[in-house]
Design an enzyme around this catalytic site. Sequence first.
Site, PDB file in Angstrom:
ATOM      1  N   SER A   1      -3.793   8.482  -1.985  1.00 12.38           N
ATOM      2  CA  SER A   1      -5.387   7.762  -2.195  1.00 12.38           C
ATOM      3  C   SER A   1      -6.090   7.766  -1.327  1.00 12.38           C
ATOM      4  O   SER A   1      -7.197   6.947  -1.239  1.00 12.38           O
ATOM      5  CB  SER A   1      -4.861   6.463  -2.786  1.00 12.38           C
ATOM      6  OG  SER A   1      -4.043   5.794  -2.170  1.00 12.38           O
TER       7      SER A   1
ATOM      8  N   THR B   1      -6.063   2.499  -1.767  1.00  6.98           N
ATOM      9  CA  THR B   1      -7.061   2.395  -0.862  1.00  6.98           C
ATOM     10  C   THR B   1      -6.517   1.414   0.454  1.00  6.98           C
ATOM     11  O   THR B   1      -6.092   0.424   0.270  1.00  6.98           O
ATOM     12  CB  THR B   1      -8.259   1.850  -1.305  1.00  6.98           C
ATOM     13  OG1 THR B   1      -8.900   2.513  -2.219  1.00  6.98           O
ATOM     14  CG2 THR B   1      -9.353   1.597  -0.379  1.00  6.98           C
TER      15      THR B   1
ATOM     16  N   THR C   1     -10.940   5.611   1.615  1.00  9.91           N
ATOM     17  CA  THR C   1     -10.209   6.076   0.229  1.00  9.91           C
ATOM     18  C   THR C   1     -10.531   7.591  -0.289  1.00  9.91           C
ATOM     19  O   THR C   1     -11.635   7.902   0.352  1.00  9.91           O
ATOM     20  CB  THR C   1     -10.535   5.058  -0.652  1.00  9.91           C
ATOM     21  OG1 THR C   1      -9.742   5.246  -2.057  1.00  9.91           O
ATOM     22  CG2 THR C   1     -12.022   4.932  -0.961  1.00  9.91           C
TER      23      THR C   1
ATOM     24  N   ARG D   1     -18.544  10.493  -8.595  1.00 14.38           N
ATOM     25  CA  ARG D   1     -18.289   9.061  -8.666  1.00 14.38           C
ATOM     26  C   ARG D   1     -18.074   8.426  -7.381  1.00 14.38           C
ATOM     27  O   ARG D   1     -17.239   9.079  -6.563  1.00 14.38           O
ATOM     28  CB  ARG D   1     -16.984   8.533  -9.295  1.00 14.38           C
ATOM     29  CG  ARG D   1     -16.746   7.149  -9.529  1.00 14.38           C
ATOM     30  CD  ARG D   1     -15.489   6.718  -8.764  1.00 14.38           C
ATOM     31  NE  ARG D   1     -15.202   5.326  -9.036  1.00 14.38           N
ATOM     32  CZ  ARG D   1     -14.189   4.981  -8.178  1.00 14.38           C
ATOM     33  NH1 ARG D   1     -13.866   5.314  -7.038  1.00 14.38           N
ATOM     34  NH2 ARG D   1     -13.951   3.432  -8.292  1.00 14.38           N
TER      35      ARG D   1
ATOM     36  N   THR E   1      -9.294  -3.650  -2.427  1.00 14.21           N
ATOM     37  CA  THR E   1      -8.323  -2.394  -2.949  1.00 14.21           C
ATOM     38  C   THR E   1      -8.378  -2.582  -4.617  1.00 14.21           C
ATOM     39  O   THR E   1      -8.384  -3.734  -4.997  1.00 14.21           O
ATOM     40  CB  THR E   1      -7.228  -2.181  -2.316  1.00 14.21           C
ATOM     41  OG1 THR E   1      -6.504  -1.164  -2.522  1.00 14.21           O
ATOM     42  CG2 THR E   1      -6.101  -3.283  -2.787  1.00 14.21           C
ATOM     43  N   GLY E   2      -8.116  -1.537  -5.145  1.00 10.41           N
ATOM     44  CA  GLY E   2      -8.018  -1.317  -6.600  1.00 10.41           C
ATOM     45  C   GLY E   2      -9.148  -0.798  -7.341  1.00 10.41           C
ATOM     46  O   GLY E   2     -10.028   0.004  -6.606  1.00 10.41           O
TER      47      GLY E   2
END
Length: 326
Positions: free
Chosen positions: A83, A185, A203, A213, A236-237
Amino acid sequence: MKIKRRKFLRNSVVTGTGMLGYHNLSAKSRLLEQPVPHPIVMATWDNSPAVDTAWKVIAAGGNALDAVEAGARVPEKDPLDKSVGYGGLPDESGVVTLDACIMDHQGNAGSVTFLQHIMHPISVARKVMEETPHVMLSGQGALDFALEQGFRKEKLLTEDSKKAWEAWSKQKKPFGETNFENHDTIGILAIDKQGNIAGACTTSGMAYKKHGRVGDSPIIGAGMYVDNEVGGACATGVGEYVMKTLGSFLIVELMRQGASPQQACEEAIERIVTRHPRRFKDFQVGYLAINKQGQKGAYGTEKGFEYTLSQNGSLRLNPADYFLKK
Ligand code: GLY
């Protein structure tokens, strides 16, 4: 689930120990009254080699900015990290696109979005910060700038990641289906021996995302934010939820108003939860924060978020507390 809103801001005003008292101090007196905190390095997820690398920079007397850059470069060049950087999972078209940002203790910031072919986007972001009058460069412009600055063009899609993408393409999973595996990330925060704070975030973004995106990670104030008077935060996420609440900036501003790093992370997660009461159970967002006193906070929407911490000579992986308890 009943959503409990914390009342620490109101309490701090009532007791007079928090927000109002804090705001009455001038910026200069706030800086003068704070003892230099002990150095600390903190990163999202199990990023021990990155944190260790950053810690060594600080232990040798280096500054927080060099430390977070050096730390972020570790997963960027790791082909096994799916990632971040080289080996990151590609977008729906099979193209690896990278986002990163960096911020120093003087409020300077640099960022790159939708960058392709460059193994160390965090270092390009630093160059944007230091060598241009801008904050963010994107896509082809970011790539052209990186090449001008002497970065090499490289193939970032590894055979492993290509195979994973081919398997995903065959399954035709609904777009937006996410999991922890594709959201690791790295956000990294550090305080150096002078007490200065810096942060970085890098990331390859959401795996199999739509081509074009861009997530929260390169957005100053969303994926990461530092204010050397107050503290720093990173995320993160699933970046869409972080961006819609400008989570890292929110956390730093809550700390400015008297919240501890932990309270501020929890409040920022609760902001997401209250905005998306039906959807928040389907995704992970995790925040980390440190303040100028060297205190730390970590909180996620759901179980599984963890962080790596180096402080007082010990490096540890810690589970973060989270909102969605059974
Ligand atoms: N947090 C990384 C992303 O959503 O792209």
